[in-house]
Scaffold this motif. Sequence first.
Motif, PDB file in Angstrom:
ATOM      1  N   ARG A   1       0.737  -1.096   0.071  1.00 24.78           N
ATOM      2  CA  ARG A   1      -0.037  -0.041   0.092  1.00 24.78           C
ATOM      3  C   ARG A   1       0.842   1.059   0.088  1.00 24.78           C
TER       4      ARG A   1
ATOM      5  N   ASP B   1      -5.781   3.196   2.657  1.00 23.36           N
ATOM      6  CA  ASP B   1      -5.508   2.019   3.744  1.00 23.36           C
ATOM      7  C   ASP B   1      -6.690   1.390   3.633  1.00 23.36           C
ATOM      8  N   ASP B   2      -7.788   1.503   2.701  1.00 23.61           N
ATOM      9  CA  ASP B   2      -8.926   0.553   2.858  1.00 23.61           C
ATOM     10  C   ASP B   2      -8.942  -0.339   1.827  1.00 23.61           C
ATOM     11  N   GLU B   3      -7.746  -0.396   0.972  1.00 24.70           N
ATOM     12  CA  GLU B   3      -7.624  -1.384  -0.099  1.00 24.70           C
ATOM     13  C   GLU B   3      -7.540  -2.989   0.669  1.00 24.70           C
ATOM     14  N   PRO B   4      -8.495  -3.997   0.613  1.00 21.73           N
ATOM     15  CA  PRO B   4      -8.317  -5.162   1.115  1.00 21.73           C
ATOM     16  C   PRO B   4      -6.991  -6.017   1.289  1.00 21.73           C
TER      17      PRO B   4
END
Length: 96
Positions: free
Chosen positions: A10, A17-20
């Motif tokens: 990331r 930050d919300d990328e799985p």
Amino acid sequence: MTIVTAAEVRAHSNLPDDEPDAFLTQKIAAAEDWCAAYVGQALEEFDPLPAGIREAVLRIAADLYENREASLVGVSASALPFGVTDLLSPHRAWVF
């Protein structure tokens, strides 16, 4: 053993930050497999892990994330991210 984390990919790729994690972890695993095959040994066997190998894993994982298709239309593409083989070549196990 994972060489890099989803958080590191990331940061390397400037992703939110919300990328799985699961999706990024899949890309990391594929990048680690490719690098291990290229150098001819398991990455876990390096102690310590050379910085060039770690950087190559990050670059490949980021590239796999960005380019999810085998071919792209209207875009200049390459087989690997720039410099990956240069980073890995010094650590390659040559067999004759």
